[in-house]
Write a protein that holds these residues in place. Structure first.
Motif, PDB file in Angstrom:
ATOM      1  N   LEU A   1     -86.222 -23.778  20.538  1.00 32.62           N
ATOM      2  CA  LEU A   1     -84.954 -23.062  20.605  1.00 32.62           C
ATOM      3  C   LEU A   1     -83.937 -23.970  21.263  1.00 32.62           C
ATOM      4  CD1 LEU A   1     -83.590 -20.291  20.140  1.00 32.62           C
ATOM      5  CD2 LEU A   1     -84.160 -19.752  22.508  1.00 32.62           C
ATOM      6  N   SER A   2     -82.782 -24.113  20.642  1.00 32.22           N
ATOM      7  CA  SER A   2     -81.738 -25.005  21.130  1.00 32.22           C
ATOM      8  C   SER A   2     -80.496 -24.207  21.495  1.00 32.22           C
ATOM      9  CB  SER A   2     -81.392 -26.021  20.033  1.00 32.22           C
ATOM     10  OG  SER A   2     -80.246 -26.762  20.385  1.00 32.22           O
ATOM     11  N   LEU A   3     -79.988 -24.444  22.701  1.00 34.37           N
ATOM     12  CA  LEU A   3     -78.697 -23.917  23.126  1.00 34.37           C
ATOM     13  C   LEU A   3     -77.778 -25.125  23.214  1.00 34.37           C
ATOM     14  CD1 LEU A   3     -81.006 -22.149  24.700  1.00 34.37           C
ATOM     15  CD2 LEU A   3     -78.982 -21.076  25.627  1.00 34.37           C
ATOM     16  N   ALA A   4     -76.895 -25.273  22.257  1.00 37.46           N
ATOM     17  CA  ALA A   4     -76.062 -26.468  22.176  1.00 37.46           C
ATOM     18  C   ALA A   4     -74.664 -26.187  22.701  1.00 37.46           C
ATOM     19  CB  ALA A   4     -75.999 -26.959  20.731  1.00 37.46           C
ATOM     20  N   GLY A   5     -74.078 -27.192  23.307  1.00 40.54           N
ATOM     21  CA  GLY A   5     -72.741 -27.039  23.845  1.00 40.54           C
ATOM     22  C   GLY A   5     -72.153 -28.357  24.265  1.00 40.54           C
ATOM     23  N   ILE A   6     -71.425 -28.324  25.374  1.00 42.77           N
ATOM     24  CA  ILE A   6     -70.702 -29.503  25.820  1.00 42.77           C
ATOM     25  C   ILE A   6     -70.661 -29.558  27.344  1.00 42.77           C
ATOM     26  CG2 ILE A   6     -68.422 -28.423  25.798  1.00 42.77           C
ATOM     27  CD1 ILE A   6     -67.516 -31.141  24.414  1.00 42.77           C
ATOM     28  N   ILE A   7     -70.602 -30.763  27.866  1.00 44.93           N
ATOM     29  CA  ILE A   7     -70.399 -30.972  29.296  1.00 44.93           C
ATOM     30  C   ILE A   7     -68.890 -31.054  29.495  1.00 44.93           C
ATOM     31  CG2 ILE A   7     -70.774 -32.522  31.243  1.00 44.93           C
ATOM     32  CD1 ILE A   7     -73.261 -33.592  29.700  1.00 44.93           C
ATOM     33  N   GLU A   8     -68.335 -30.082  30.207  1.00 39.11           N
ATOM     34  CA  GLU A   8     -66.887 -30.057  30.438  1.00 39.11           C
ATOM     35  C   GLU A   8     -66.575 -30.799  31.730  1.00 39.11           C
ATOM     36  OE1 GLU A   8     -65.961 -25.872  30.349  1.00 39.11           O
ATOM     37  OE2 GLU A   8     -65.649 -25.935  28.191  1.00 39.11           O
ATOM     38  N   SER A   9     -66.044 -32.007  31.578  1.00 39.09           N
ATOM     39  CA  SER A   9     -65.721 -32.838  32.730  1.00 39.09           C
ATOM     40  C   SER A   9     -64.679 -33.863  32.317  1.00 39.09           C
ATOM     41  CB  SER A   9     -66.975 -33.557  33.227  1.00 39.09           C
ATOM     42  OG  SER A   9     -66.657 -34.480  34.229  1.00 39.09           O
ATOM     43  N   SER A  10     -63.842 -34.241  33.250  1.00 39.19           N
ATOM     44  CA  SER A  10     -62.872 -35.303  32.979  1.00 39.19           C
ATOM     45  C   SER A  10     -63.540 -36.673  33.057  1.00 39.19           C
ATOM     46  CB  SER A  10     -61.707 -35.229  33.970  1.00 39.19           C
ATOM     47  OG  SER A  10     -62.193 -35.366  35.289  1.00 39.19           O
ATOM     48  N   GLU A  11     -64.738 -36.724  33.608  1.00 37.52           N
ATOM     49  CA  GLU A  11     -65.480 -37.985  33.707  1.00 37.52           C
ATOM     50  C   GLU A  11     -66.155 -38.318  32.386  1.00 37.52           C
ATOM     51  OE1 GLU A  11     -67.313 -38.721  37.924  1.00 37.52           O
ATOM     52  OE2 GLU A  11     -67.929 -36.749  37.177  1.00 37.52           O
ATOM     53  N   ASP A  12     -66.338 -39.601  32.150  1.00 37.17           N
ATOM     54  CA  ASP A  12     -67.102 -40.055  30.992  1.00 37.17           C
ATOM     55  C   ASP A  12     -68.585 -39.814  31.251  1.00 37.17           C
ATOM     56  OD1 ASP A  12     -64.855 -40.944  29.667  1.00 37.17           O
ATOM     57  OD2 ASP A  12     -65.038 -42.994  30.440  1.00 37.17           O
ATOM     58  N   TYR A  13     -69.349 -39.785  30.174  1.00 35.37           N
ATOM     59  CA  TYR A  13     -70.790 -39.606  30.300  1.00 35.37           C
ATOM     60  C   TYR A  13     -71.428 -40.758  31.075  1.00 35.37           C
ATOM     61  CZ  TYR A  13     -75.636 -38.675  29.184  1.00 35.37           C
ATOM     62  OH  TYR A  13     -76.973 -38.427  29.284  1.00 35.37           O
TER      63      TYR A  13
ATOM     64  N   THR B   1     -83.252 -17.569  33.562  1.00 37.75           N
ATOM     65  CA  THR B   1     -83.733 -18.945  33.659  1.00 37.75           C
ATOM     66  C   THR B   1     -82.723 -19.916  33.062  1.00 37.75           C
ATOM     67  OG1 THR B   1     -86.044 -18.226  33.611  1.00 37.75           O
ATOM     68  CG2 THR B   1     -85.602 -20.510  32.974  1.00 37.75           C
ATOM     69  N   ILE B   2     -82.178 -19.577  31.916  1.00 42.87           N
ATOM     70  CA  ILE B   2     -81.179 -20.430  31.279  1.00 42.87           C
ATOM     71  C   ILE B   2     -79.927 -20.515  32.138  1.00 42.87           C
ATOM     72  CG2 ILE B   2     -79.599 -20.588  29.310  1.00 42.87           C
ATOM     73  CD1 ILE B   2     -82.006 -19.504  27.619  1.00 42.87           C
ATOM     74  N   ARG B   3     -79.459 -19.397  32.647  1.00 44.11           N
ATOM     75  CA  ARG B   3     -78.270 -19.380  33.506  1.00 44.11           C
ATOM     76  C   ARG B   3     -78.489 -20.247  34.743  1.00 44.11           C
ATOM     77  NH1 ARG B   3     -77.810 -14.098  34.689  1.00 44.11           N
ATOM     78  NH2 ARG B   3     -76.487 -13.735  32.878  1.00 44.11           N
ATOM     79  N   ASN B   4     -79.624 -20.052  35.404  1.00 46.58           N
ATOM     80  CA  ASN B   4     -79.924 -20.842  36.600  1.00 46.58           C
ATOM     81  C   ASN B   4     -80.036 -22.328  36.292  1.00 46.58           C
ATOM     82  OD1 ASN B   4     -79.932 -18.494  38.109  1.00 46.58           O
ATOM     83  ND2 ASN B   4     -82.155 -18.294  38.111  1.00 46.58           N
ATOM     84  N   SER B   5     -80.656 -22.661  35.159  1.00 46.48           N
ATOM     85  CA  SER B   5     -80.808 -24.065  34.775  1.00 46.48           C
ATOM     86  C   SER B   5     -79.453 -24.687  34.469  1.00 46.48           C
ATOM     87  CB  SER B   5     -81.724 -24.189  33.558  1.00 46.48           C
ATOM     88  OG  SER B   5     -83.026 -23.762  33.888  1.00 46.48           O
ATOM     89  N   ALA B   6     -78.627 -24.003  33.698  1.00 50.69           N
ATOM     90  CA  ALA B   6     -77.299 -24.531  33.358  1.00 50.69           C
ATOM     91  C   ALA B   6     -76.438 -24.683  34.611  1.00 50.69           C
ATOM     92  CB  ALA B   6     -76.610 -23.630  32.345  1.00 50.69           C
ATOM     93  N   ASP B   7     -76.485 -23.687  35.503  1.00 44.63           N
ATOM     94  CA  ASP B   7     -75.727 -23.787  36.759  1.00 44.63           C
ATOM     95  C   ASP B   7     -76.227 -24.956  37.605  1.00 44.63           C
ATOM     96  OD1 ASP B   7     -74.233 -21.585  36.016  1.00 44.63           O
ATOM     97  OD2 ASP B   7     -75.280 -20.182  37.356  1.00 44.63           O
ATOM     98  N   GLY B   8     -77.541 -25.137  37.667  1.00 41.24           N
ATOM     99  CA  GLY B   8     -78.121 -26.239  38.436  1.00 41.24           C
ATOM    100  C   GLY B   8     -77.734 -27.593  37.871  1.00 41.24           C
ATOM    101  N   ILE B   9     -77.792 -27.732  36.555  1.00 45.20           N
ATOM    102  CA  ILE B   9     -77.395 -28.991  35.924  1.00 45.20           C
ATOM    103  C   ILE B   9     -75.921 -29.246  36.205  1.00 45.20           C
ATOM    104  CG2 ILE B   9     -77.065 -30.188  33.722  1.00 45.20           C
ATOM    105  CD1 ILE B   9     -79.513 -28.469  32.691  1.00 45.20           C
ATOM    106  N   GLY B  10     -75.108 -28.220  36.062  1.00 47.77           N
ATOM    107  CA  GLY B  10     -73.676 -28.352  36.318  1.00 47.77           C
ATOM    108  C   GLY B  10     -73.384 -28.798  37.742  1.00 47.77           C
ATOM    109  N   ARG B  11     -74.102 -28.226  38.712  1.00 50.44           N
ATOM    110  CA  ARG B  11     -73.914 -28.635  40.111  1.00 50.44           C
ATOM    111  C   ARG B  11     -74.303 -30.093  40.309  1.00 50.44           C
ATOM    112  NH1 ARG B  11     -75.955 -23.609  41.033  1.00 50.44           N
ATOM    113  NH2 ARG B  11     -78.046 -24.395  41.414  1.00 50.44           N
TER     114      ARG B  11
END
Length: 134
Positions: A21-33, A104-114
């Motif tokens: 299962l894939s949840l696809a999106g984008i990293i929203e940041s002014s910084e480059d990858y 779990t997905i919410r916590n993981s996405a929030d953790g990655i974002g932090r």
């Protein structure tokens, strides 16, 4: 991502047929990858050879599955659920497995974002079949 014969894209490369299962999106940041990638590498184990670009193990799910975060230089990303996700013992509601998965997905996405100092925004959920490794 890998292109399938029909032109659609998949994130994962595998030596065997592997549904995920894939949840696809984008990293929203002014910084480059280029600036974001080292922070991901410090926090998460990088998995090599399984994705078209970077893949990081975010969480193992009680010996039955894993959450893997994939990202590309253009900051497109995906959180992949590999294997099985089960209800666990925490809740007995009829929708417990779905509620636990969303949490779990919410916590993981929030953790990655932090960790990367950015917002991770998911726009698409779909099941995929991993491509065979070449």
């Amino acid at each position: 991502m890998f292109l399938k014969a029909d032109g659609s894209e998949v994130w994962l490369q595998s030596s065997a047929r592997l549904p995920y299962l894939s949840l696809a999106g984008i990293i929203e940041s002014s910084e480059d990858y280029v600036a974001i990638r080292p922070r991901l590498r410090r926090v998460y184990k990088q998995l090599s050879g399984i994705a078209s670009d970077d893949a990081f193990l975010v969480q193992e799910i009680e010996d039955s599955g894993s959450l893997v975060f994939c990202a590309r230089p253009d900051k497109h990303c995906a959180l992949l659920l590999l294997g099985k996700f089960h209800r666990g013992r925490q809740s007995c509601t009829p929708y417990a497995v779905l509620e636990n998965l969303v949490e779990t997905i919410r916590n993981s996405a929030d953790g990655i974002g932090r960790q990367v100092g950015a917002t991770i925004r998911f726009d698409l959920v779909q099941s995929e079949l991993a491509m065979r490794a070449r």
